[in-house]
Design a protein around this motif. Structure first.
Motif, PDB file in Angstrom:
ATOM      1  N   GLY A  42       0.524  -1.325  -0.283  1.00 28.76           N
ATOM      2  CA  GLY A  42       0.008   0.157   0.056  1.00 28.76           C
ATOM      3  C   GLY A  42       0.893   1.053   0.032  1.00 28.76           C
ATOM      4  N   GLN A  43       2.450   1.200   0.547  1.00 26.50           N
ATOM      5  CA  GLN A  43       2.435   3.060   0.435  1.00 26.50           C
ATOM      6  C   GLN A  43       3.610   2.530  -0.454  1.00 26.50           C
ATOM      7  N   THR A  44       4.213   1.593  -0.999  1.00 25.54           N
ATOM      8  CA  THR A  44       4.578   1.224  -2.226  1.00 25.54           C
ATOM      9  C   THR A  44       3.974   1.926  -3.603  1.00 25.54           C
ATOM     10  N   MET A  45       2.465   1.694  -3.554  1.00 28.40           N
ATOM     11  CA  MET A  45       1.551   2.310  -4.426  1.00 28.40           C
ATOM     12  C   MET A  45       1.483   3.451  -4.701  1.00 28.40           C
ATOM     13  N   GLU A  46       1.111   3.942  -3.212  1.00 23.89           N
ATOM     14  CA  GLU A  46       1.182   5.179  -3.183  1.00 23.89           C
ATOM     15  C   GLU A  46       1.863   6.258  -2.939  1.00 23.89           C
ATOM     16  N   SER A  47       3.561   6.327  -3.076  1.00 26.96           N
ATOM     17  CA  SER A  47       4.444   6.555  -3.141  1.00 26.96           C
ATOM     18  C   SER A  47       4.726   6.931  -4.891  1.00 26.96           C
ATOM     19  N   PHE A  48       4.022   5.969  -5.474  1.00 29.36           N
ATOM     20  CA  PHE A  48       3.870   5.726  -6.581  1.00 29.36           C
ATOM     21  C   PHE A  48       3.153   6.474  -7.529  1.00 29.36           C
ATOM     22  N   VAL A  49       1.968   6.536  -6.645  1.00 30.83           N
ATOM     23  CA  VAL A  49       1.220   7.849  -7.652  1.00 30.83           C
ATOM     24  C   VAL A  49       1.640   9.139  -6.985  1.00 30.83           C
ATOM     25  N   LYS A  50       1.851   9.318  -6.261  1.00 32.24           N
ATOM     26  CA  LYS A  50       2.207  10.393  -5.746  1.00 32.24           C
ATOM     27  C   LYS A  50       3.341  11.341  -6.814  1.00 32.24           C
ATOM     28  N   SER A  51       4.694  10.070  -6.905  1.00 33.68           N
ATOM     29  CA  SER A  51       5.291  10.599  -7.780  1.00 33.68           C
ATOM     30  C   SER A  51       5.107  10.589  -9.259  1.00 33.68           C
ATOM     31  N   LEU A 104       5.448   2.207 -19.539  1.00 27.85           N
ATOM     32  CA  LEU A 104       4.417   1.275 -18.915  1.00 27.85           C
ATOM     33  C   LEU A 104       5.943   0.290 -19.130  1.00 27.85           C
ATOM     34  N   ASP A 105       7.119  -0.228 -19.593  1.00 28.91           N
ATOM     35  CA  ASP A 105       8.405  -1.112 -19.548  1.00 28.91           C
ATOM     36  C   ASP A 105       8.770  -1.016 -18.126  1.00 28.91           C
ATOM     37  N   SER A 106       8.850   1.084 -17.766  1.00 28.06           N
ATOM     38  CA  SER A 106      10.182   0.714 -17.110  1.00 28.06           C
ATOM     39  C   SER A 106       9.977  -0.023 -16.046  1.00 28.06           C
ATOM     40  N   ASP A 107      11.446  -0.203 -14.830  1.00 23.83           N
ATOM     41  CA  ASP A 107      11.296  -1.621 -13.964  1.00 23.83           C
ATOM     42  C   ASP A 107      10.462  -0.691 -12.592  1.00 23.83           C
ATOM     43  N   GLU A 108      10.149   0.695 -12.474  1.00 26.20           N
ATOM     44  CA  GLU A 108       9.436   0.785 -11.305  1.00 26.20           C
ATOM     45  C   GLU A 108       7.420   0.892 -11.267  1.00 26.20           C
ATOM     46  N   ASN A 109       7.606   0.846 -12.620  1.00 24.98           N
ATOM     47  CA  ASN A 109       5.942   0.526 -13.841  1.00 24.98           C
ATOM     48  C   ASN A 109       5.732  -0.455 -13.288  1.00 24.98           C
ATOM     49  N   GLN A 110       6.331  -1.649 -13.422  1.00 26.92           N
ATOM     50  CA  GLN A 110       5.863  -3.263 -13.594  1.00 26.92           C
ATOM     51  C   GLN A 110       6.704  -3.562 -12.063  1.00 26.92           C
ATOM     52  N   PHE A 111       7.110  -3.159 -11.147  1.00 32.48           N
ATOM     53  CA  PHE A 111       7.211  -3.254 -10.062  1.00 32.48           C
ATOM     54  C   PHE A 111       5.649  -3.493  -9.223  1.00 32.48           C
ATOM     55  N   VAL A 112       5.098  -1.460  -9.647  1.00 33.84           N
ATOM     56  CA  VAL A 112       3.679  -1.163  -9.345  1.00 33.84           C
ATOM     57  C   VAL A 112       3.045  -2.430  -9.399  1.00 33.84           C
ATOM     58  N   PHE A 113       3.337  -2.805 -10.430  1.00 28.61           N
ATOM     59  CA  PHE A 113       1.652  -3.515 -11.546  1.00 28.61           C
ATOM     60  C   PHE A 113       1.701  -4.812 -10.816  1.00 28.61           C
ATOM     61  N   ALA A 114       3.133  -5.126 -10.609  1.00 27.90           N
ATOM     62  CA  ALA A 114       3.056  -6.750 -10.014  1.00 27.90           C
ATOM     63  C   ALA A 114       2.043  -6.436  -9.123  1.00 27.90           C
ATOM     64  N   LEU A 115       2.937  -5.032  -7.486  1.00 28.16           N
ATOM     65  CA  LEU A 115       2.240  -5.653  -6.519  1.00 28.16           C
ATOM     66  C   LEU A 115       0.675  -5.047  -6.458  1.00 28.16           C
TER      67      LEU A 115
END
Length: 309
Positions: free
Chosen positions: A127-136, A145-156
């Motif tokens: 939850g914290q990771t997804m929240e930080s991602f959306v704020k960023s 879409l192919d970035s590691d950060e996006n894939q990390f969050v999508f996988a979570l």
């Protein structure tokens, strides 16, 4: 006999013996000259003192500049190392969570995850990771879409969706991880129309899965922002997002006990108008589901009215 010449006293000769002192003679100027020489000497000593202080200050300045340069280089090296570590962790997290996302469709795997003792901590971090991602994102609609950060969050988000798709997973999330459910609803509200649609779809799928559980459906539907959230999501231009919104509404409508408490809010909000508009959509899937919902509304409202009478 010629008189002898007599030597008269100075006083008798006029008081000074006929001699006169020159103005400004050496006898009267010596103290003034010595004073000037002392002043010059003092000024010279002061100059040497200030020159010495200046040289010391310049040396200190040069030393400090060298130290600052060395510290700046160390800081840049540390930043580079942290950046490399962050990139490595993101890459590793993306790979690991993508693998876990793939296997989390298995009920046995979900049971093993929930029974491992770290599930709650994992969901909190998710939850914290997804929240930080959306704020960023900061209003940026374009996505890599192919970035590691996006894939990390999508996988979570995908893992949570799969966990919620299994009865024991839904039960765990509803009873032990409501903070995560609140975070998902808040993030859906924070994301702008057209922004990060893949993440929106995954989170809507999670809420739909949660709604299969009666306690879960009651929890999310009793959230004061639930109906406004559904109306807000209808503004998204992505067809898949709107389709999953309709599915979530359908899940609410099919549970008479829950719908009876929300019926007036449905009518009074813009949500019903959005559904009517969608029932005329050119997209056949959206149009069909919206038309089915409108028919369900009519039947359920009739049933609720009959029960009241």
């Amino acid at each position: 006999m010629t008189p002898c010449a007599q030597a008269h006293s100075p006083e008798a000769a006029g008081g000074d013996g006929g001699l006169r002192r020159l103005p400004g003679g050496r006898g009267g100027s010596l103290p003034g000259l010595e004073k000037k020489e002392q002043e010059v000497e003092q000024m010279r000593m002061d100059c040497e003192h200030f020159r010495a202080r200046l040289e010391i200050a310049q040396a200190d300045s040069i030393r400090e500049k060298k130290e600052k340069l060395a510290l700046r280089q160390q800081l840049n090296e540390s930043k580079q190392q942290l950046l490399q570590q962050a990139e490595y962790c993101t890459e590793m997290g993306a790979a690991t969570c993508t693998l876990l996302w793939s296997v989390s469709s298995s009920e046995e795997v979900v049971k093993a995850v929930l029974g491992g003792g770290k599930a709650l901590k994992f969901f909190n971090i998710t939850g914290q990771t997804m929240e930080s991602f959306v704020k960023s994102l900061d209003g940026n609609i374009k996505q890599e879409l192919d970035s590691d950060e996006n894939q990390f969050v999508f996988a979570l988000a995908g893992i949570i969706t799969n966990v919620a798709a299994i009865p024991c997973g839904r039960e765990f999330l509803v009873n032990s991880s409501r903070v995560l459910l609140d975070t998902i609803m808040q993030l859906l509200e924070d994301l702008k129309p057209g922004q990060c649609t893949k993440l929106k779809v995954l989170m809507l799928m999670t809420l739909y899965n949660i709604s299969i559980n009666l306690s879960g459906l009651k929890y999310i539907s009793e959230n004061p922002g639930f109906i406004p959230l559904l109306s807000w999501l209808f503004k998204d231009p992505d067809t898949e997002v709107c389709l999953h919104v309709l599915r979530l509404i359908q899940s609410v409508v099919l549970e008479t006990e829950v719908f009876s408490k929300l019926a007036s809010k449905f009518r009074d909000s813009m949500l019903l108008q959005h559904i009517i508009t969608t029932s005329k959509s050119q997209n056949s899937n959206l149009r069909t589901l919206a038309q089915e919902l409108l028919e369900d509304f009519k039947v359920l409202e009739f049933e609720i009215e009959m029960l009241r009478n």
